[in-house]
Design a protein around this motif. Sequence first.
Motif: not given
Length: 223
Positions: A34, A38, A130-133, A135
């Motif tokens: 993206r 993520t 999904e988790v944003p990188l 974070h």
Amino acid sequence: MLEKLRKRLQQHTPQRLDHVALPEAAVLMPIVERPAPTLLFTRRASHLNTHRGQVAFPGGKREPGDADLYATALREAEEEIALAPGLVKPLGRLSDVISLHGIRVTPWVGIIPPDLPLVADPAELDAIFEVPLSHFLDDQRTHTDVITVDGVAHYVPSYQVDGHIIWGLSAMMLVELLAEGFGMNIDLYQRPPGALRHYPERRTPTSSRSATAERAPVTRITK
């Protein structure tokens, strides 16, 4: 960001434990391409007898028909979340880890397109998220788990995102991805600032203890 990650992982020499005679498994750490990348995770189904409700990467044990451990990771990802193998751009492998159940696990990092029609296998999973990188790169851990294995303390970050807890073996793999893939100043063996949560000392399986490097991440914590 992702091109730099690819180059760094190609230059990285992960620790291999091919000499350790234990059952093999592999996981895929899927990075979703993206504008703000993520990392994709799964959550184990609540009806399972073991590891219920735990967050993990797609993966599982090697089967006789798997050509190699990367093939294992791709097959398991297809079975668990309907991720077509041809959609994965491989970036490289990370260091082997040994679970306290006596399984040698190899993580593989790959890039996947966004907004795929992924579907969680209800027999194994109840969520894909999904988790944003960012974070993790911003080190938004809630606390650090201190996991001592064979006398060696491992400082494993624990993250809570939208009710999901990312910790244990998955977090240990994540630390190597952040350190080696993104050059982040994070280390399993250096005490970080912030709250610590201590666990009883663990021992690696007897059959693998003498063959495992002293500073290898060798534990898996189960709830």
